[in-house]
Scaffold this motif. Sequence first.
Motif, PDB file in Angstrom:
ATOM      1  N   ASN A 306      45.422  86.808  41.419  1.00 21.89           N
ATOM      2  CA  ASN A 306      44.856  86.796  42.774  1.00 21.89           C
ATOM      3  C   ASN A 306      44.332  85.405  43.116  1.00 21.89           C
ATOM      4  OD1 ASN A 306      45.345  89.373  43.543  1.00 21.89           O
ATOM      5  ND2 ASN A 306      43.287  90.149  43.102  1.00 21.89           N
ATOM      6  N   LYS A 309      47.010  83.190  43.893  1.00 14.34           N
ATOM      7  CA  LYS A 309      47.688  83.600  45.126  1.00 14.34           C
ATOM      8  C   LYS A 309      46.909  83.125  46.358  1.00 14.34           C
ATOM      9  CE  LYS A 309      48.230  88.141  45.617  1.00 14.34           C
ATOM     10  NZ  LYS A 309      48.714  89.503  45.325  1.00 14.34           N
ATOM     11  N   ASP A 335      37.833  80.205  41.785  1.00 20.79           N
ATOM     12  CA  ASP A 335      38.898  79.449  42.457  1.00 20.79           C
ATOM     13  C   ASP A 335      38.325  78.639  43.606  1.00 20.79           C
ATOM     14  OD1 ASP A 335      38.961  80.945  45.008  1.00 20.79           O
ATOM     15  OD2 ASP A 335      39.747  82.608  43.814  1.00 20.79           O
ATOM     16  N   GLN A 354      44.145  95.153  51.853  1.00 17.10           N
ATOM     17  CA  GLN A 354      44.428  93.721  51.802  1.00 17.10           C
ATOM     18  C   GLN A 354      43.728  93.106  52.998  1.00 17.10           C
ATOM     19  OE1 GLN A 354      48.766  93.789  51.740  1.00 17.10           O
ATOM     20  NE2 GLN A 354      48.692  93.346  49.555  1.00 17.10           N
ATOM     21  N   GLN A 360      47.724  85.417  53.072  1.00 13.64           N
ATOM     22  CA  GLN A 360      48.213  86.723  52.646  1.00 13.64           C
ATOM     23  C   GLN A 360      49.648  86.899  53.128  1.00 13.64           C
ATOM     24  OE1 GLN A 360      46.085  89.416  51.133  1.00 13.64           O
ATOM     25  NE2 GLN A 360      48.191  89.812  50.563  1.00 13.64           N
ATOM     26  N   THR A 366      49.994  94.823  46.440  1.00 13.62           N
ATOM     27  CA  THR A 366      49.932  96.222  46.838  1.00 13.62           C
ATOM     28  C   THR A 366      48.555  96.634  47.290  1.00 13.62           C
ATOM     29  OG1 THR A 366      49.349  96.758  44.578  1.00 13.62           O
ATOM     30  CG2 THR A 366      51.675  96.870  45.158  1.00 13.62           C
ATOM     31  N   LEU A 370      42.806  95.085  42.511  1.00 20.65           N
ATOM     32  CA  LEU A 370      41.351  95.079  42.307  1.00 20.65           C
ATOM     33  C   LEU A 370      40.779  96.467  42.001  1.00 20.65           C
ATOM     34  CD1 LEU A 370      40.025  92.370  44.760  1.00 20.65           C
ATOM     35  CD2 LEU A 370      40.224  92.262  42.284  1.00 20.65           C
TER      36      LEU A 370
HETATM   37  P1  ADP Z   1      46.739  92.521  46.157  1.00 19.57           P
HETATM   38  O1  ADP Z   1      46.341  91.214  45.548  1.00 19.57           O
HETATM   39  O2  ADP Z   1      47.860  93.184  45.454  1.00 19.57           O
HETATM   40  O3  ADP Z   1      46.893  92.486  47.614  1.00 19.57           O
HETATM   41  P2  ADP Z   1      44.187  93.309  45.224  1.00 19.57           P
HETATM   42  O4  ADP Z   1      43.562  94.644  45.145  1.00 19.57           O
HETATM   43  O5  ADP Z   1      44.330  92.539  43.977  1.00 19.57           O
HETATM   44  O6  ADP Z   1      45.557  93.549  45.925  1.00 19.57           O
HETATM   45  O7  ADP Z   1      43.364  92.459  46.255  1.00 19.57           O
HETATM   46  C1  ADP Z   1      42.993  93.020  47.489  1.00 19.57           C
HETATM   47  C2  ADP Z   1      42.712  91.966  48.500  1.00 19.57           C
HETATM   48  O8  ADP Z   1      41.531  91.237  48.148  1.00 19.57           O
HETATM   49  C3  ADP Z   1      43.761  90.905  48.571  1.00 19.57           C
HETATM   50  O9  ADP Z   1      44.849  91.333  49.355  1.00 19.57           O
HETATM   51  C4  ADP Z   1      42.997  89.756  49.205  1.00 19.57           C
HETATM   52  O10 ADP Z   1      42.891  89.941  50.582  1.00 19.57           O
HETATM   53  C5  ADP Z   1      41.625  89.888  48.600  1.00 19.57           C
HETATM   54  N1  ADP Z   1      41.444  88.996  47.426  1.00 19.57           N
HETATM   55  C6  ADP Z   1      41.539  89.310  46.124  1.00 19.57           C
HETATM   56  N2  ADP Z   1      41.277  88.239  45.328  1.00 19.57           N
HETATM   57  C7  ADP Z   1      41.006  87.213  46.144  1.00 19.57           C
HETATM   58  C8  ADP Z   1      40.659  85.829  45.930  1.00 19.57           C
HETATM   59  N3  ADP Z   1      40.535  85.292  44.712  1.00 19.57           N
HETATM   60  N4  ADP Z   1      40.454  85.055  47.019  1.00 19.57           N
HETATM   61  C9  ADP Z   1      40.566  85.596  48.263  1.00 19.57           C
HETATM   62  N5  ADP Z   1      40.895  86.869  48.530  1.00 19.57           N
HETATM   63  C10 ADP Z   1      41.114  87.684  47.499  1.00 19.57           C
END
Ligand code: ADP
Length: 677
Positions: A306, A309, A335, A354, A360, A366, A370
Amino acid sequence: MQAEVPSKLMALSHEVMLRCDQRGVVTWCDSRAAERIGARAGRPFVELAVPGTEAAAERFLDEIKRDAVVDQEVALLVDGKPSTVRFSSALEGDDAALLGLLVPRHFADAMSQIGRAMNEIVGLNRQISTQKRELSERNDELTRANTKLSESNQGVLSLHAELQDKSLELERQAEIKARVVANVSHEFRTPLHAILGLSKLLLDGTDGPLMPEQITQVQFIRSSCEELLTMVNDILDLTKVEAGKASLRAEKFPVTDLFASLRGMLRPTFPEESTVKLLIEPPADEIDLDTDRAKLAQVLRNLITNALKFTEKGEVRVTAERCEPEGIVRFRVSDTGIGIKPEDIERIFEEFTQVEGHLQRPGRGTGLGLPLSRRLAELLGGVILVESSVGRGSVFTVEIPTVHPEVSQMARLEKRSQQTPPGPSSILVVEDDRKTIFIYDKFLSMAGFHVVPVRSTPEARAFLKHTKPAAIVLDIMLENESSWDLLSELKSSPETADIPVLVVTVTNREHKARALGADEFWLKPIDQDRLLRKIRALSRVPSRVPSVLVIDDDERARYLIRSHLRGTGYTLLEASSGPDGVAKAREHLPDVILLDFFLENATAFDVLDELKAEPQTRSIPVIIVTSHVLDSDARSRLLTEAEAVISKESLSRELALNRIRDALRKAQVHPRPERAV
Ligand code: ADP
């Protein structure tokens, strides 16, 4: 002629005599009439009347002029006070002779007192009847309230039962959902693996080279397929964790090893020329963990992926450190990415969520990563925390115990089973899942069995070399092995063939199990009552069922405890008063006593004193159950004389069972005098 009347006798008389003419004027009167009613010759009779009653006196005079009257009452001033004089009359020529009877003064006083008293009585009566009415209204109200209360009591009891049913139903549904999802996910994974394999064949050019355009297309197929597979795996994992099905495979490993493998895993997905630096920093002092490595790696991998990403440039840093309180390790994934708005922080842990953001990319991810990571962290006995600032980056922190709670619990269980030498009531449990072992231990030790847990077939064989248990509970699918061979060995060897074996497993292989000699076959999850009944029947060891005596004068409290202990295998005795409790304790010698602190006419101390006075009942462990806040003196005295003190508010099935089990264990360590049967 009238004879002279003696004056003393006159004083006793209450009569007056006078004569009136036709006009109503007194013509003669005796001395008492003159003295008492103020009559005198020449005075009109009407003037003797009580002011205001002259008309009545006139009417009286009219009557006596005409005829004789008897006992006519006239209101006159007697001794200056309004009184009633009762007259009888006779006509004497033109005059009327009158004989009046004065009502004695004390009689009048008494009458007025009686009158007042009567008035008071009437008033009181009125008051009493009002109060009576109020009381009866209140009584009615109370009866209504009582009825309502007992109705709501009934309601609470049936709600309680309903809740229990609902929770069982929910458990069952979660179980069904988990099975359906597991099957469906499995069905999905098979074709996905096939697509991945086939696309790899195409890319490898085994059956001839592909055109460059075709290579790109197949690569797209492959990456879409990989994403789909990740999603299916996440769903499967999440469902497993939610249904409490995710088993824990704890192992010992240092954080440095974990970090090295994370680096290895992430390198292929992380381009060398990236504008983001990935720094995985091993701790300065090595941290040794004893927990589920794969699950911890999965959590950290999710967080790092994440972070990568959602970061365009800068760095993603991963660190580990020991933290207070001792025994906790803290991992940080920080990060320098887009960050998360405060209002979104909790939402990102919801399934399929999300957050909208320019980085994004729809379809990438998915929204399950988290939620799954949080569940996994909880499974590891820990938490995930987030700090983030929009535009500057985020820090995800994972805090977990260095030694998984189940591992430490298991160590205690193993130590206990080693300390107590296995006897004829020992049950060998061959099971690799610690949670299941704890469950068996809970059920079986309550019923007086001694659980010896082993997690592999070699351990089972080693145990069976020196001890013959009352029964064996055997899981078939163990970690890295199956126990079919052990089952067939047990049933084919004359020394062990008669040990009953209960196969409890997840795969339906009843035929095979029975063919190899299993005495019983069950699919998990097991039902505690069924397990106990079966073990008792199979083991043929007359296991003594521990008995619990509940002493409480409140029927509802006894009902609750009864419901809590239902199906646990304990024999329940009940007493509704202190003396009854002491008598039952002496007669039945229960294994544990649950004692209410305040009983009618007694406290727990009185009961404790009585119990301690008799050698037979002295060492029965007593658990105090109270709804009162105890002062510190009472509490500290109870803590020395009783096994535990629990409050009625916090009394749950779990708590009651745990305390009873602890008490039983202690009692086994210090056996009490043999019971006289
Ligand atoms: P996915 O990454 O598959 O979309 P996650 O459950 O891992 O699903 O994350 C849910 C949402 O949380 C992500 O779509 C994003 O919007 C936000 N998110 C997670 N980690 C981060 C991060 N390190 N920085 C910013 N936003 C994050």
